[in-house]
Motif scaffolding. Sequence first.
Motif, mmCIF file in Angstrom:
data_model
loop_
_atom_site.group_PDB
_atom_site.id
_atom_site.type_symbol
_atom_site.label_atom_id
_atom_site.label_comp_id
_atom_site.label_asym_id
_atom_site.label_seq_id
_atom_site.Cartn_x
_atom_site.Cartn_y
_atom_site.Cartn_z
ATOM 1 N N THR A 89 0.802 -1.234 0.000
ATOM 2 C CA THR A 89 0.000 0.000 0.000
ATOM 3 C C THR A 89 0.828 1.275 0.000
ATOM 4 O O THR A 89 0.251 2.364 -0.007
ATOM 5 N N ASP A 90 2.163 1.169 0.029
ATOM 6 C CA ASP A 90 3.041 2.351 0.129
ATOM 7 C C ASP A 90 2.784 3.133 1.410
ATOM 8 O O ASP A 90 2.998 4.350 1.470
ATOM 9 N N SER A 91 2.289 2.459 2.434
ATOM 10 C CA SER A 91 2.020 3.097 3.714
ATOM 11 C C SER A 91 2.048 2.034 4.802
ATOM 12 O O SER A 91 1.749 0.867 4.543
ATOM 13 N N VAL A 92 2.408 2.446 6.014
ATOM 14 C CA VAL A 92 2.390 1.518 7.145
ATOM 15 C C VAL A 92 1.254 1.843 8.102
ATOM 16 O O VAL A 92 1.145 1.244 9.171
ATOM 17 N N ASN A 93 0.384 2.801 7.723
ATOM 18 C CA ASN A 93 -0.758 3.136 8.565
ATOM 19 C C ASN A 93 -1.798 2.034 8.490
ATOM 20 O O ASN A 93 -1.979 1.398 7.443
ATOM 21 N N TYR A 94 -2.494 1.841 9.599
ATOM 22 C CA TYR A 94 -3.552 0.831 9.613
ATOM 23 C C TYR A 94 -4.766 1.294 8.828
ATOM 24 O O TYR A 94 -5.372 0.553 8.067
ATOM 25 N N LEU A 95 -5.142 2.558 8.994
ATOM 26 C CA LEU A 95 -6.287 3.133 8.307
ATOM 27 C C LEU A 95 -5.844 4.319 7.470
ATOM 28 O O LEU A 95 -4.751 4.864 7.662
ATOM 29 N N ALA A 96 -6.682 4.717 6.542
ATOM 30 C CA ALA A 96 -6.391 5.900 5.742
ATOM 31 C C ALA A 96 -6.359 7.126 6.645
ATOM 32 O O ALA A 96 -7.112 7.237 7.614
ATOM 33 N N GLU A 97 -5.490 8.044 6.319
ATOM 34 C CA GLU A 97 -5.332 9.245 7.137
ATOM 35 C C GLU A 97 -6.550 10.152 6.959
ATOM 36 O O GLU A 97 -6.866 10.583 5.862
ATOM 37 N N LYS A 98 -7.236 10.424 8.063
ATOM 38 C CA LYS A 98 -8.389 11.305 8.045
ATOM 39 C C LYS A 98 -8.331 12.222 9.258
ATOM 40 O O LYS A 98 -7.633 11.952 10.232
ATOM 41 N N GLU A 99 -9.086 13.303 9.165
ATOM 42 C CA GLU A 99 -9.116 14.247 10.275
ATOM 43 C C GLU A 99 -9.818 13.618 11.473
ATOM 44 O O GLU A 99 -10.870 12.993 11.324
ATOM 45 N N ALA A 100 -9.227 13.749 12.641
ATOM 46 C CA ALA A 100 -9.801 13.160 13.847
ATOM 47 C C ALA A 100 -11.122 13.839 14.197
ATOM 48 O O ALA A 100 -11.275 15.060 14.054
ATOM 49 N N SER A 101 -12.089 13.046 14.644
ATOM 50 C CA SER A 101 -13.382 13.589 15.040
ATOM 51 C C SER A 101 -14.082 12.564 15.931
ATOM 52 O O SER A 101 -13.688 11.401 15.997
ATOM 53 N N TRP A 102 -15.140 13.021 16.610
ATOM 54 C CA TRP A 102 -15.931 12.125 17.430
ATOM 55 C C TRP A 102 -16.847 11.297 16.530
ATOM 56 O O TRP A 102 -17.488 11.827 15.627
ATOM 57 N N GLN A 103 -16.896 9.994 16.768
ATOM 58 C CA GLN A 103 -17.692 9.081 15.947
ATOM 59 C C GLN A 103 -18.760 8.432 16.823
ATOM 60 O O GLN A 103 -18.696 7.249 17.139
ATOM 61 N N PHE A 104 -19.760 9.215 17.198
ATOM 62 C CA PHE A 104 -20.790 8.709 18.109
ATOM 63 C C PHE A 104 -21.651 7.624 17.473
ATOM 64 O O PHE A 104 -22.259 6.820 18.185
ATOM 65 N N GLN A 105 -21.698 7.577 16.136
ATOM 66 C CA GLN A 105 -22.536 6.574 15.491
ATOM 67 C C GLN A 105 -22.031 5.160 15.756
ATOM 68 O O GLN A 105 -22.771 4.184 15.589
ATOM 69 N N HIS A 106 -20.778 5.024 16.187
ATOM 70 C CA HIS A 106 -20.242 3.702 16.487
ATOM 71 C C HIS A 106 -20.921 3.069 17.708
ATOM 72 O O HIS A 106 -20.834 1.855 17.905
ATOM 73 N N LEU A 107 -21.595 3.878 18.517
ATOM 74 C CA LEU A 107 -22.320 3.333 19.665
ATOM 75 C C LEU A 107 -23.470 2.433 19.212
ATOM 76 O O LEU A 107 -23.922 1.573 19.970
ATOM 77 N N LEU A 108 -23.912 2.611 17.977
ATOM 78 C CA LEU A 108 -24.986 1.772 17.461
ATOM 79 C C LEU A 108 -24.553 0.327 17.305
ATOM 80 O O LEU A 108 -25.384 -0.573 17.202
ATOM 81 N N TRP A 109 -23.227 0.083 17.274
ATOM 82 C CA TRP A 109 -22.716 -1.271 17.130
ATOM 83 C C TRP A 109 -22.610 -1.995 18.463
ATOM 84 O O TRP A 109 -22.275 -3.172 18.507
ATOM 85 N N THR A 110 -22.892 -1.304 19.556
ATOM 86 C CA THR A 110 -22.783 -1.910 20.876
ATOM 87 C C THR A 110 -23.901 -2.938 21.078
ATOM 88 O O THR A 110 -25.081 -2.627 20.881
#
Length: 219
Positions: free
Chosen positions: A168-189
């Motif tokens: 991938t020409d990168s060692v990052n786990y995820l694509a670089e994106k601006e940090a933000s709060w992801q409250f929608q992930h609580l729906l996966w609980t």
Amino acid sequence: PLGKMMPGYVWLVSTFYLLIGDWLWAAYALDVLAIWAVLIAIKLILRRLIKEPSPGEGLFWLFLAISPAPFHYMASNDLIGWTFFCWMCWAFLRAVKHKKRSLLITTAALSLCAGMVRYAYVPLMILPVLFGALTYRVKVMEKKDWLFLSIIQTVAILSVVLTKFFLTDSVNYLAEKEASWQFQHLLWTDPFPMKTFLYYGVPHLVGLSEIQSSLPYIV
């Protein structure tokens, strides 16, 4: 590999495809084998850590028998990476007890396999070195064995990271994106235990009863 994922899963499922000749059944067979392997690894780890059977262990196996929820959200590479990681933990525990370098090499090899299947396991590949340092401090592991483990584990980690870089020409786990709060992930609980037992557990038991009732007619 498609999607520039780690190549470990592709290598494994391709091997099963050569044996079976069908991609779908090859993936099913690999998943079934991984489930059996991870359950055996967990059993061996518990036997290593807990000498006598305990009620907590019995409840753990009863939970898995009633509900397949722990495996529901796992993709195939997640399951196989977890399997390699559990066997890595078992090999490390045996290495500490028996003081054999062959088991240390096995530990590094299994961690390498986990990382090649799932890149997210790279941070966890350092755990044998950290726990080895603790056992060295309490005089359980010899210093030379800990240094040997540190070297081969570093080689394993670098191998995974370099593989990711070449793909991938990168060692990052995820694509670089601006940090933000992801409250929608609580729906996966999961609403445990209602969803675990009612949504997954009851249909699972009903399915088992239907299979059991049809077995005499098959035979």
